[in-house]
Design a protein around this motif. Structure first.
Motif, mmCIF file in Angstrom:
data_model
loop_
_atom_site.group_PDB
_atom_site.id
_atom_site.type_symbol
_atom_site.label_atom_id
_atom_site.label_comp_id
_atom_site.label_asym_id
_atom_site.label_seq_id
_atom_site.Cartn_x
_atom_site.Cartn_y
_atom_site.Cartn_z
ATOM 1 N N THR A 1 7.922 9.263 12.393
ATOM 2 C CA THR A 1 8.558 7.943 12.389
ATOM 3 C C THR A 1 7.630 6.919 11.744
ATOM 4 N N HIS A 2 8.225 5.916 11.118
ATOM 5 C CA HIS A 2 7.437 4.948 10.345
ATOM 6 C C HIS A 2 6.560 4.060 11.210
ATOM 7 N N ASP A 3 6.932 3.886 12.465
ATOM 8 C CA ASP A 3 6.090 3.070 13.343
ATOM 9 C C ASP A 3 4.731 3.724 13.554
ATOM 10 N N ARG A 4 4.657 5.037 13.472
ATOM 11 C CA ARG A 4 3.371 5.734 13.615
ATOM 12 C C ARG A 4 2.475 5.445 12.418
ATOM 13 N N ILE A 5 3.074 5.279 11.247
ATOM 14 C CA ILE A 5 2.304 4.935 10.051
ATOM 15 C C ILE A 5 1.764 3.514 10.181
ATOM 16 N N GLY B 1 -1.010 -0.707 9.460
ATOM 17 C CA GLY B 1 -0.462 -2.057 9.509
ATOM 18 C C GLY B 1 0.890 -2.133 8.820
ATOM 19 N N ASP B 2 1.388 -3.345 8.662
ATOM 20 C CA ASP B 2 2.729 -3.543 8.114
ATOM 21 C C ASP B 2 2.756 -3.629 6.599
ATOM 22 N N ASN B 3 1.606 -3.759 5.965
ATOM 23 C CA ASN B 3 1.554 -3.935 4.513
ATOM 24 C C ASN B 3 1.612 -2.580 3.796
ATOM 25 N N VAL B 4 2.686 -1.821 4.041
ATOM 26 C CA VAL B 4 2.805 -0.479 3.481
ATOM 27 C C VAL B 4 4.175 -0.295 2.836
ATOM 28 N N ILE C 1 0.851 -1.190 0.000
ATOM 29 C CA ILE C 1 0.000 0.000 0.000
ATOM 30 C C ILE C 1 0.892 1.246 0.000
ATOM 31 N N PRO C 2 0.714 2.152 -0.975
ATOM 32 C CA PRO C 2 1.594 3.319 -1.045
ATOM 33 C C PRO C 2 1.257 4.382 -0.004
ATOM 34 N N VAL C 3 2.296 4.859 0.667
ATOM 35 C CA VAL C 3 2.171 5.910 1.674
ATOM 36 C C VAL C 3 3.217 6.978 1.352
ATOM 37 N N LEU C 4 2.797 8.241 1.419
ATOM 38 C CA LEU C 4 3.732 9.350 1.226
ATOM 39 C C LEU C 4 3.773 10.180 2.499
ATOM 40 N N VAL C 5 4.930 10.217 3.131
ATOM 41 C CA VAL C 5 5.137 10.931 4.384
ATOM 42 C C VAL C 5 5.936 12.200 4.107
ATOM 43 N N PHE C 6 5.502 13.310 4.698
ATOM 44 C CA PHE C 6 6.244 14.569 4.594
ATOM 45 C C PHE C 6 6.800 14.913 5.975
ATOM 46 N N SER C 7 8.095 14.663 6.171
ATOM 47 C CA SER C 7 8.756 15.003 7.432
ATOM 48 C C SER C 7 9.566 16.275 7.223
ATOM 49 N N LEU C 8 8.871 17.402 7.223
ATOM 50 C CA LEU C 8 9.518 18.689 6.952
ATOM 51 C C LEU C 8 9.524 19.589 8.175
ATOM 52 N N SER C 9 8.370 19.849 8.753
ATOM 53 C CA SER C 9 8.322 20.678 9.954
ATOM 54 C C SER C 9 8.520 19.849 11.223
ATOM 55 N N ILE D 1 -1.516 10.007 2.606
ATOM 56 C CA ILE D 1 -0.645 11.151 2.858
ATOM 57 C C ILE D 1 -0.589 11.450 4.363
ATOM 58 N N PHE D 2 0.635 11.483 4.903
ATOM 59 C CA PHE D 2 0.858 11.845 6.309
ATOM 60 C C PHE D 2 1.736 13.098 6.319
ATOM 61 N N PRO D 3 1.149 14.288 6.524
ATOM 62 C CA PRO D 3 1.923 15.526 6.384
ATOM 63 C C PRO D 3 2.367 16.144 7.709
ATOM 64 N N ALA D 4 3.620 16.581 7.732
ATOM 65 C CA ALA D 4 4.105 17.503 8.762
ATOM 66 C C ALA D 4 4.863 18.574 7.997
ATOM 67 N N ILE D 5 4.113 19.570 7.513
ATOM 68 C CA ILE D 5 4.670 20.554 6.579
ATOM 69 C C ILE D 5 4.162 21.959 6.909
ATOM 70 N N PRO D 6 4.894 22.999 6.489
ATOM 71 C CA PRO D 6 4.442 24.377 6.712
ATOM 72 C C PRO D 6 3.145 24.665 5.960
ATOM 73 N N VAL D 7 2.461 25.736 6.363
ATOM 74 C CA VAL D 7 1.145 26.036 5.801
ATOM 75 C C VAL D 7 1.205 26.294 4.300
ATOM 76 N N SER D 8 2.216 27.019 3.841
ATOM 77 C CA SER D 8 2.303 27.311 2.409
ATOM 78 C C SER D 8 2.541 26.039 1.605
ATOM 79 N N ALA D 9 3.341 25.128 2.144
ATOM 80 C CA ALA D 9 3.600 23.859 1.463
ATOM 81 C C ALA D 9 2.338 23.003 1.408
ATOM 82 N N SER D 10 1.498 23.077 2.430
ATOM 83 C CA SER D 10 0.232 22.341 2.415
ATOM 84 C C SER D 10 -0.641 22.801 1.245
#
Length: 216
Positions: free
Chosen positions: A114-118, A123-126, A102-110, A173-182
């Motif tokens: 960690t991947h365990d949170r995903i 689940g593990d099928n990611v 299963i495709p997941v895109l994480v943005f660790s910018l701001s 999509i799991f974002p941690a990004i600034p407002v303008s980037a969102s």
């Protein structure tokens, strides 16, 4: 101004996201879209503060076809004005070894996600793809328009690569990004060619990330 004032819901309920997304869509169509269609507004400057899923949705509504300039609220110095210089920062796209899940895109910018949170959520099928920076993530790194432009290019590249390997399936999509980037994340996304996006938001009342909305 497009916000929903005095909403009776809290952001850890499904009702909140339904109400806020519906309000944003309705107000955009009533206040902004007619001006765009009639040619009465040649340019929009966007100053956006909201939960990240709603900012992404706003970007989708604005899309990439209109003359829009998005600003960032800086902490130091406290201003909306774009700065002329910043330390050298490069965006990095980290690809998963196994691209069959299963495709997941994480943005660790701001902040760092960690991947365990995903895996706690999905689940593990990611297969976890991650956009981060050459410097340690922090919430005030996005100082210049050039960095925002580089972010758009990075997102476009990530969308294309993920679709190449996973096909036209749902992208989480799991974002941690600034407002303008969102906002720009939403503007980069193209409804006719890109994968549907399911957006997650971190909330203490939910003990971490949970699903908020799907953009198709």
């Amino acid at each position: 101004e497009l916000g929903l004032k005095n909403a009776p819901f809290t952001d850890y309920t499904d009702a909140y996201w339904v109400a806020e997304e519906t309000n944003l869509f309705t107000q955009f169509n009533q206040k902004i879209k007619p001006r765009l269609m009639q040619g009465n507004a040649d340019h929009y400057s966007v100053f956006a503060i909201a939960p990240q899923p709603l900012l992404i949705k706003l970007g989708v509504l604005l899309n990439d076809l209109n003359n829009v300039k998005v600003y960032q609220k800086h902490r130091e110095p406290s201003t909306w004005k774009w700065q002329t210089t910043s330390p050298y920062i490069e965006y990095i796209l980290r690809e998963p070894t196994d691209k069959t899940k299963i495709p997941v895109l994480v943005f660790s910018l701001s902040a760092t996600i960690t991947h365990d949170r995903i895996r706690t959520v999905l689940g593990d099928n990611v297969s976890i793809w991650e956009v981060t920076t050459s410097s340690a993530p922090n919430n005030d790194f996005l100082k210049t328009e050039a960095l925002l432009s580089d972010f758009r290019l990075t997102v476009r590249n990530a969308f294309d690569k993920i679709k190449l390997h996973h096909g036209f399936t749902e992208l989480h999509i799991f974002p941690a990004i600034p407002v303008s980037a969102s906002v720009e994340l939403g503007r980069v996304w193209m409804p006719k060619v890109d994968m549907p996006m399911t957006i997650y938001d971190a909330n203490k009342a939910k003990n971490d990330f949970y699903k908020t909305m799907t953009i198709k």
